[in-house]
Design a protein around this motif. Sequence first.
Motif, PDB file in Angstrom:
ATOM      1  N   LEU A 160       0.866  -1.181   0.000  1.00 19.22           N
ATOM      2  CA  LEU A 160       0.000   0.000   0.000  1.00 19.22           C
ATOM      3  C   LEU A 160       0.901   1.229   0.000  1.00 19.22           C
ATOM      4  O   LEU A 160       1.648   1.462   0.956  1.00 19.22           O
ATOM      5  N   LEU A 161       0.830   2.001  -1.076  1.00 22.70           N
ATOM      6  CA  LEU A 161       1.725   3.140  -1.265  1.00 22.70           C
ATOM      7  C   LEU A 161       1.023   4.448  -0.920  1.00 22.70           C
ATOM      8  O   LEU A 161      -0.171   4.606  -1.173  1.00 22.70           O
ATOM      9  N   ARG A 162       1.784   5.384  -0.391  1.00 20.85           N
ATOM     10  CA  ARG A 162       1.277   6.718  -0.093  1.00 20.85           C
ATOM     11  C   ARG A 162       2.146   7.757  -0.802  1.00 20.85           C
ATOM     12  O   ARG A 162       3.370   7.642  -0.784  1.00 20.85           O
ATOM     13  N   ARG A 163       1.507   8.734  -1.415  1.00 16.75           N
ATOM     14  CA  ARG A 163       2.260   9.785  -2.105  1.00 16.75           C
ATOM     15  C   ARG A 163       2.720  10.815  -1.086  1.00 16.75           C
ATOM     16  O   ARG A 163       1.901  11.365  -0.350  1.00 16.75           O
ATOM     17  N   PRO A 164       4.027  11.110  -1.036  1.00 17.24           N
ATOM     18  CA  PRO A 164       4.528  12.117  -0.098  1.00 17.24           C
ATOM     19  C   PRO A 164       3.894  13.477  -0.368  1.00 17.24           C
ATOM     20  O   PRO A 164       3.656  13.837  -1.529  1.00 17.24           O
ATOM     21  N   PRO A 165       3.616  14.263   0.661  1.00 15.49           N
ATOM     22  CA  PRO A 165       2.969  15.574   0.489  1.00 15.49           C
ATOM     23  C   PRO A 165       3.730  16.511  -0.440  1.00 15.49           C
ATOM     24  O   PRO A 165       3.129  17.320  -1.143  1.00 15.49           O
TER      25      PRO A 165
ATOM     26  N   GLY B 276       9.002   7.955  -2.658  1.00 16.97           N
ATOM     27  CA  GLY B 276       8.529   7.885  -1.277  1.00 16.97           C
ATOM     28  C   GLY B 276       8.095   6.529  -0.794  1.00 16.97           C
ATOM     29  O   GLY B 276       7.488   6.424   0.275  1.00 16.97           O
ATOM     30  N   ALA B 277       8.420   5.468  -1.519  1.00 20.71           N
ATOM     31  CA  ALA B 277       7.990   4.129  -1.120  1.00 20.71           C
ATOM     32  C   ALA B 277       9.008   3.431  -0.231  1.00 20.71           C
ATOM     33  O   ALA B 277       8.891   2.236   0.038  1.00 20.71           O
ATOM     34  N   ASN B 278       9.986   4.172   0.243  1.00 22.41           N
ATOM     35  CA  ASN B 278      10.963   3.624   1.185  1.00 22.41           C
ATOM     36  C   ASN B 278      10.516   3.788   2.633  1.00 22.41           C
ATOM     37  O   ASN B 278      11.175   3.313   3.555  1.00 22.41           O
ATOM     38  N   GLU B 279       9.362   4.471   2.845  1.00 19.08           N
ATOM     39  CA  GLU B 279       8.844   4.689   4.187  1.00 19.08           C
ATOM     40  C   GLU B 279       7.331   4.862   4.126  1.00 19.08           C
ATOM     41  O   GLU B 279       6.760   5.012   3.040  1.00 19.08           O
ATOM     42  N   ASN B 280       6.693   4.828   5.296  1.00 19.42           N
ATOM     43  CA  ASN B 280       5.245   5.013   5.372  1.00 19.42           C
ATOM     44  C   ASN B 280       4.516   4.098   4.403  1.00 19.42           C
ATOM     45  O   ASN B 280       3.655   4.521   3.623  1.00 19.42           O
ATOM     46  N   ILE B 281       4.844   2.815   4.458  1.00 17.93           N
ATOM     47  CA  ILE B 281       4.311   1.834   3.526  1.00 17.93           C
ATOM     48  C   ILE B 281       3.860   0.596   4.293  1.00 17.93           C
ATOM     49  O   ILE B 281       4.457   0.241   5.315  1.00 17.93           O
TER      50      ILE B 281
ATOM     51  N   LEU C 127     -13.963   4.647  -1.821  1.00 16.14           N
ATOM     52  CA  LEU C 127     -15.401   4.404  -1.955  1.00 16.14           C
ATOM     53  C   LEU C 127     -16.096   4.202  -0.617  1.00 16.14           C
ATOM     54  O   LEU C 127     -17.323   4.093  -0.580  1.00 16.14           O
ATOM     55  N   THR C 128     -15.323   4.157   0.459  1.00 21.04           N
ATOM     56  CA  THR C 128     -15.891   3.912   1.782  1.00 21.04           C
ATOM     57  C   THR C 128     -15.458   5.030   2.730  1.00 21.04           C
ATOM     58  O   THR C 128     -14.385   5.619   2.566  1.00 21.04           O
ATOM     59  N   PRO C 129     -16.268   5.307   3.744  1.00 25.00           N
ATOM     60  CA  PRO C 129     -15.912   6.363   4.700  1.00 25.00           C
ATOM     61  C   PRO C 129     -14.663   5.997   5.508  1.00 25.00           C
ATOM     62  O   PRO C 129     -14.415   4.821   5.783  1.00 25.00           O
ATOM     63  N   HIS C 130     -13.889   6.998   5.873  1.00 25.04           N
ATOM     64  CA  HIS C 130     -12.735   6.839   6.765  1.00 25.04           C
ATOM     65  C   HIS C 130     -11.687   5.870   6.213  1.00 25.04           C
ATOM     66  O   HIS C 130     -10.968   5.214   6.982  1.00 25.04           O
ATOM     67  N   ALA C 131     -11.600   5.770   4.898  1.00 22.50           N
ATOM     68  CA  ALA C 131     -10.577   4.912   4.296  1.00 22.50           C
ATOM     69  C   ALA C 131      -9.204   5.557   4.456  1.00 22.50           C
ATOM     70  O   ALA C 131      -9.056   6.770   4.247  1.00 22.50           O
ATOM     71  N   PRO C 132      -8.186   4.799   4.847  1.00 27.89           N
ATOM     72  CA  PRO C 132      -6.839   5.367   4.922  1.00 27.89           C
ATOM     73  C   PRO C 132      -6.423   5.961   3.582  1.00 27.89           C
ATOM     74  O   PRO C 132      -6.821   5.457   2.518  1.00 27.89           O
ATOM     75  N   ALA C 133      -5.644   7.014   3.622  1.00 27.66           N
ATOM     76  CA  ALA C 133      -5.181   7.664   2.394  1.00 27.66           C
ATOM     77  C   ALA C 133      -4.141   6.771   1.717  1.00 27.66           C
ATOM     78  O   ALA C 133      -3.017   6.626   2.205  1.00 27.66           O
ATOM     79  N   ILE C 134      -4.538   6.163   0.613  1.00 27.14           N
ATOM     80  CA  ILE C 134      -3.660   5.279  -0.152  1.00 27.14           C
ATOM     81  C   ILE C 134      -3.608   5.791  -1.583  1.00 27.14           C
ATOM     82  O   ILE C 134      -4.645   6.108  -2.180  1.00 27.14           O
ATOM     83  N   ALA C 135      -2.410   5.861  -2.160  1.00 29.34           N
ATOM     84  CA  ALA C 135      -2.263   6.354  -3.530  1.00 29.34           C
ATOM     85  C   ALA C 135      -2.093   5.227  -4.540  1.00 29.34           C
ATOM     86  O   ALA C 135      -2.448   5.382  -5.717  1.00 29.34           O
ATOM     87  N   GLY C 136      -1.561   4.098  -4.109  1.00 30.24           N
ATOM     88  CA  GLY C 136      -1.336   2.981  -5.017  1.00 30.24           C
ATOM     89  C   GLY C 136      -1.329   1.667  -4.274  1.00 30.24           C
ATOM     90  O   GLY C 136      -0.966   1.600  -3.090  1.00 30.24           O
ATOM     91  N   ILE C 137      -1.757   0.613  -4.960  1.00 29.03           N
ATOM     92  CA  ILE C 137      -1.782  -0.736  -4.391  1.00 29.03           C
ATOM     93  C   ILE C 137      -1.086  -1.661  -5.383  1.00 29.03           C
ATOM     94  O   ILE C 137      -1.511  -1.788  -6.530  1.00 29.03           O
ATOM     95  N   VAL C 138      -0.008  -2.278  -4.935  1.00 30.51           N
ATOM     96  CA  VAL C 138       0.815  -3.123  -5.804  1.00 30.51           C
ATOM     97  C   VAL C 138       0.706  -4.572  -5.363  1.00 30.51           C
ATOM     98  O   VAL C 138       0.699  -4.872  -4.161  1.00 30.51           O
TER      99      VAL C 138
END
Length: 232
Positions: free
Chosen positions: A119-124, A211-216, A161-172
């Motif tokens: 689960l990837l997150r885009r850095p701010p 940014g996929a070296n952390e917060n993943i 698509l669902t409430p309170h979903a964690p902020a995810i930018a990509g799923i590999v």
Amino acid sequence: MEKVVAVLMTADGDDDWCERLRGPVAAAIVQLGVPGLSVNVRDGAVRDSLMTFTTLDPPVAAVVSMWTQQCYGEQLAAALALLQKEAAHLAAYLVTESVPLAPPVDSGSRTPGLANIALLRRPPGLDQETWLNRWQRDHTPVAIETQATFGYTQNWVVRALTPHAPAIAGIVEELFPAEAVSDLKAFFGAADEDDLHNRLNRMLASTTAFGANENIDTVPTSRYLIKTPFRT
């Protein structure tokens, strides 16, 4: 046709839970008429993988991919309702799917080996276009060259698509040989320690760029393709 990825978070995802999810729950979703369904569960075969990182609480115990004609339709709503009963928290995402390395398409049985989901997150500080280019255009060949993958699927998240979903930018989802669960050389396809070191350095430099070296979160799973949406 649209693809939706549902992430199930629970601390109670034992092997009985995994079997129920890929068995009767999956069968009930198929009965809804979805064109395609795959179920990834963090079961005993892969649960102790070395390449596991967790930030979410409760942790991810399963990832379910569904293909549907309408991400906002009654069919998907019914499928998500079935999955919600099985998780402490459910997050679903509409995604666009890219497949740099096609996975096996045999339906109904476990795909051999380890299906590692990230689960990837885009850095701010990184704009979307730059992040996508660094992930998909720059990193993709590095990931395939430095790891022992035999299947590689990228899902760019369009929206939750669902409430309170964690902020995810990509799923590999990447498929590895079974030995990769406990052997880093097998995970990276390295011939020896020097080769492993070189591959790790290349991989780290590439993932750091987007940014996929952390917060993943990386989730080891067993993959079950229940129904393919594509003719073979």
